[in-house]
Design a protein around this motif. Structure first.
Motif, PDB file in Angstrom:
ATOM      1  N   MET A  44     152.375  97.102 124.556  1.00 30.52           N
ATOM      2  CA  MET A  44     152.352  97.490 123.164  1.00 30.52           C
ATOM      3  C   MET A  44     153.220  96.532 122.339  1.00 30.52           C
ATOM      4  O   MET A  44     154.369  96.255 122.700  1.00 30.52           O
ATOM      5  CB  MET A  44     152.899  98.916 122.998  1.00 30.52           C
ATOM      6  N   LEU A  45     152.692  96.029 121.246  1.00 29.26           N
ATOM      7  CA  LEU A  45     153.383  95.054 120.414  1.00 29.26           C
ATOM      8  C   LEU A  45     154.170  95.776 119.335  1.00 29.26           C
ATOM      9  O   LEU A  45     153.601  96.494 118.512  1.00 29.26           O
ATOM     10  CB  LEU A  45     152.367  94.095 119.786  1.00 29.26           C
ATOM     11  N   GLN A  46     155.476  95.630 119.340  1.00 34.61           N
ATOM     12  CA  GLN A  46     156.328  96.253 118.345  1.00 34.61           C
ATOM     13  C   GLN A  46     157.043  95.161 117.557  1.00 34.61           C
ATOM     14  O   GLN A  46     157.814  94.398 118.097  1.00 34.61           O
ATOM     15  CB  GLN A  46     157.355  97.178 119.011  1.00 34.61           C
ATOM     16  N   MET A  47     156.762  95.103 116.260  1.00 35.72           N
ATOM     17  CA  MET A  47     157.345  94.067 115.413  1.00 35.72           C
ATOM     18  C   MET A  47     158.782  94.419 115.032  1.00 35.72           C
ATOM     19  O   MET A  47     159.083  95.568 114.695  1.00 35.72           O
ATOM     20  CB  MET A  47     156.503  93.886 114.144  1.00 35.72           C
ATOM     21  N   ILE A  48     159.650  93.420 115.070  1.00 31.04           N
ATOM     22  CA  ILE A  48     161.046  93.584 114.702  1.00 31.04           C
ATOM     23  C   ILE A  48     161.293  92.839 113.395  1.00 31.04           C
ATOM     24  O   ILE A  48     160.834  91.707 113.214  1.00 31.04           O
ATOM     25  CB  ILE A  48     161.984  93.023 115.793  1.00 31.04           C
ATOM     26  N   LYS A  49     162.027  93.472 112.467  1.00 29.49           N
ATOM     27  CA  LYS A  49     162.392  92.801 111.220  1.00 29.49           C
ATOM     28  C   LYS A  49     163.428  91.717 111.513  1.00 29.49           C
ATOM     29  O   LYS A  49     164.295  91.883 112.384  1.00 29.49           O
ATOM     30  CB  LYS A  49     162.954  93.803 110.203  1.00 29.49           C
ATOM     31  N   LEU A  50     163.359  90.616 110.774  1.00 34.18           N
ATOM     32  CA  LEU A  50     164.249  89.481 111.050  1.00 34.18           C
ATOM     33  C   LEU A  50     165.721  89.854 110.904  1.00 34.18           C
ATOM     34  O   LEU A  50     166.567  89.334 111.631  1.00 34.18           O
ATOM     35  CB  LEU A  50     163.906  88.316 110.119  1.00 34.18           C
ATOM     36  N   ALA A  51     166.037  90.752 110.010  1.00 34.85           N
ATOM     37  CA  ALA A  51     167.438  91.149 109.814  1.00 34.85           C
ATOM     38  C   ALA A  51     167.981  91.949 110.996  1.00 34.85           C
ATOM     39  O   ALA A  51     169.201  92.084 111.149  1.00 34.85           O
ATOM     40  CB  ALA A  51     167.579  91.959 108.529  1.00 34.85           C
ATOM     41  N   ASP A  52     167.084  92.470 111.854  1.00 37.50           N
ATOM     42  CA  ASP A  52     167.518  93.318 112.973  1.00 37.50           C
ATOM     43  C   ASP A  52     167.588  92.564 114.299  1.00 37.50           C
ATOM     44  O   ASP A  52     167.859  93.160 115.342  1.00 37.50           O
ATOM     45  CB  ASP A  52     166.561  94.500 113.131  1.00 37.50           C
ATOM     46  N   LEU A  53     167.334  91.246 114.277  1.00 37.02           N
ATOM     47  CA  LEU A  53     167.335  90.484 115.529  1.00 37.02           C
ATOM     48  C   LEU A  53     168.739  90.377 116.102  1.00 37.02           C
ATOM     49  O   LEU A  53     169.719  90.251 115.371  1.00 37.02           O
ATOM     50  CB  LEU A  53     166.767  89.083 115.289  1.00 37.02           C
ATOM     51  N   LYS A  54     168.819  90.385 117.444  1.00 41.99           N
ATOM     52  CA  LYS A  54     170.095  90.262 118.142  1.00 41.99           C
ATOM     53  C   LYS A  54     169.979  89.197 119.225  1.00 41.99           C
ATOM     54  O   LYS A  54     168.926  89.043 119.843  1.00 41.99           O
ATOM     55  CB  LYS A  54     170.512  91.597 118.763  1.00 41.99           C
ATOM     56  N   GLU A  55     171.062  88.500 119.459  1.00 39.65           N
ATOM     57  CA  GLU A  55     171.087  87.435 120.463  1.00 39.65           C
ATOM     58  C   GLU A  55     170.700  87.969 121.839  1.00 39.65           C
ATOM     59  O   GLU A  55     171.122  89.052 122.244  1.00 39.65           O
ATOM     60  CB  GLU A  55     172.478  86.810 120.527  1.00 39.65           C
ATOM     61  N   GLY A  56     169.857  87.190 122.552  1.00 41.99           N
ATOM     62  CA  GLY A  56     169.491  87.538 123.910  1.00 41.99           C
ATOM     63  C   GLY A  56     168.260  88.409 124.042  1.00 41.99           C
ATOM     64  O   GLY A  56     167.811  88.688 125.150  1.00 41.99           O
ATOM     65  N   GLU A  57     167.676  88.854 122.910  1.00 45.33           N
ATOM     66  CA  GLU A  57     166.496  89.715 122.967  1.00 45.33           C
ATOM     67  C   GLU A  57     165.208  88.895 123.069  1.00 45.33           C
ATOM     68  O   GLU A  57     165.141  87.758 122.597  1.00 45.33           O
ATOM     69  CB  GLU A  57     166.423  90.589 121.720  1.00 45.33           C
ATOM     70  N   VAL A  58     164.191  89.493 123.675  1.00 46.87           N
ATOM     71  CA  VAL A  58     162.835  88.959 123.631  1.00 46.87           C
ATOM     72  C   VAL A  58     162.053  89.851 122.675  1.00 46.87           C
ATOM     73  O   VAL A  58     161.931  91.055 122.902  1.00 46.87           O
ATOM     74  CB  VAL A  58     162.180  88.946 125.024  1.00 46.87           C
ATOM     75  N   VAL A  59     161.531  89.290 121.576  1.00 48.85           N
ATOM     76  CA  VAL A  59     161.005  90.099 120.480  1.00 48.85           C
ATOM     77  C   VAL A  59     159.679  89.553 119.979  1.00 48.85           C
ATOM     78  O   VAL A  59     159.280  88.426 120.291  1.00 48.85           O
ATOM     79  CB  VAL A  59     162.003  90.133 119.304  1.00 48.85           C
ATOM     80  N   SER A  60     159.014  90.371 119.169  1.00 49.01           N
ATOM     81  CA  SER A  60     157.836  89.948 118.411  1.00 49.01           C
ATOM     82  C   SER A  60     158.131  90.147 116.929  1.00 49.01           C
ATOM     83  O   SER A  60     158.643  91.208 116.534  1.00 49.01           O
ATOM     84  CB  SER A  60     156.603  90.757 118.827  1.00 49.01           C
TER      85      SER A  60
END
Length: 391
Positions: free
Chosen positions: A286-302
């Protein structure tokens, strides 16, 4: 740190030479220098010589070694009796119970710090912490007053027993890396290593099969093909791990494989074997989009956003002298902006990117870049979807 010494270094060397006349004092001193380098000078010569003596079957009074500080996994050597480490949990294995004269239970963890991925064995009461689901992947743990042993492959692991303590928190003074830092490229597998950590995308999955083991019981195995941006390799999954993975594995899912065993194929080349000592993390489809302001170091995100700037394609030289392509652009959403770095063959997918294009980045890796600013970089399982801006 302190240690109790009851023999001189000369006495220990003499004992080793008496039992092994084929050795020379120079060889023992060389081994001592190597161990001092591994421990970073934190352990005394006498203690290190006792550990060397034990490898040659020479018994001497066991040292009492206590550390008042946290050690990194790269400083650990086998035979330490009181040692503490800190890191992030990247794998939690099922609890295993055993019987016999001394019944009990144990559970394995994989913990990452700045130096490596360390296998940790929790015994009996300490294993119950996992049974109560108090330890989860991603947590920061301090593993206090453990002891070190070598596993069957000669790799150092940390054991925690009755006198050990575990402290769990969501934060730590140190920022620990993700597994991504320690994964190998498939193309780098050139011999039968003790173990290997890989990250990639499943290309093809083959059905499971059964076979009869040497003891007459039934076994099970399955194969799948794993690919990254350097090559692909066949992965063989054995017995209990088959049931855990066959419903999760499908084409195009991305995964981390920790502690796989490299073996030579009967024809030519290598394959990776996955058994009960390996850990496989399959990312959710399942693809879950993350807002750019919520990104954290070390995560694998979409993430998704619009292109706000585009840089020319560059050719850069890696630490191994390899010439590869690099393409960078800035992506913006309603919460912020981030620099995206695209590497190797993936550059060709985006070489005609234009300002205003909408881009969806699936399975990008968040890390700190220039000026300690977060940036998004591609990895083997990263995929892109582009909606071109109308001209």
């Amino acid at each position: 740190m302190f240690w109790v010494e009851q023999m001189s270094t000369r006495d220990i060397i003499a004992e080793i030479l008496a039992k092994h006349p084929e050795l020379s004092e120079r060889e023992i001193q060389k081994a001592l220098v190597q161990e001092k380098e591994r421990s970073g000078g934190l352990i005394g010569d006498e203690t290190l010589l006792r550990l060397i003596a034990a490898r040659y079957g020479v018994e001497s009074t066991s040292p009492v070694v206590e550390f008042s500080r946290i050690l990194s996994s790269g400083r650990l050597i086998s035979g330490l009796s009181d040692v503490s480490v800190e890191g992030r949990i990247v794998a939690v294995f099922p609890v295993h119970s055993f019987g016999g004269e001394k019944s009990g239970k144990l559970v394995n963890l994989m913990v990452v710090d700045e130096d490596s991925i360390l296998r940790v064995v929790l015994w009996n009461d300490r294993a119950e912490i996992v049974e109560k689901k108090q330890m989860q992947v991603g947590q920061i743990v301090r593993l206090l007053h453990g002891y070190t042993r070598e596993d069957r492959y000669g790799k150092v692991e940390l054991h925690l027993g009755l006198k050990s303590r575990i402290e769990i928190s969501e934060k730590a003074q140190n920022s620990y890396p993700s597994v991504e830092k320690f994964v190998s490229k498939i193309s780098e597998i050139v011999n039968t290593l003790n173990n290997v950590h890989l990250s990639g995308r499943v290309r093809e999955v083959f059905g499971s099969k059964t076979f009869t083991k040497g003891d007459g019981t039934e076994g099970k195995f399955m194969r799948f093909t794993l690919t990254d941006d350097s090559a692909e390799i066949s992965v063989v999954v054995w017995n209990g791990m088959v049931g855990k993975l066959e419903r999760q594995l499908k084409s195009n899912v991305c995964l981390y494989l920790i502690n796989g065993k490299v073996k030579e194929k009967e024809s030519s080349g290598f394959e990776v074997h996955v058994d009960s000592t390996s850990f496989v993390y399959v990312q959710s489809v399942m693809l879950q989009m993350i807002k750019l302001a919520d990104l954290k170091e070390g995560e694998v995100v979409s993430v998704e956003g619009n292109v706000s700037s585009v840089d020319p394609i560059k050719e850069v030289t890696t630490g191994r002298g390899e010439q590869i392509k690099l393409f960078t652009f800035d992506l913006r959403d309603e919460t912020g902006l981030i620099r995206v770095s695209v590497w190797r063959s993936q550059v060709e997918q985006l070489c005609d990117l234009k300002l205003g294009d909408k881009v969806i980045v699936e399975n990008g890796f968040v890390k700190k870049g220039y000026g300690d600013k977060l940036e998004l970089t591609t990895r083997s399982g990263t995929q892109f979807k582009v909606v071109r801006v109308a001209i």
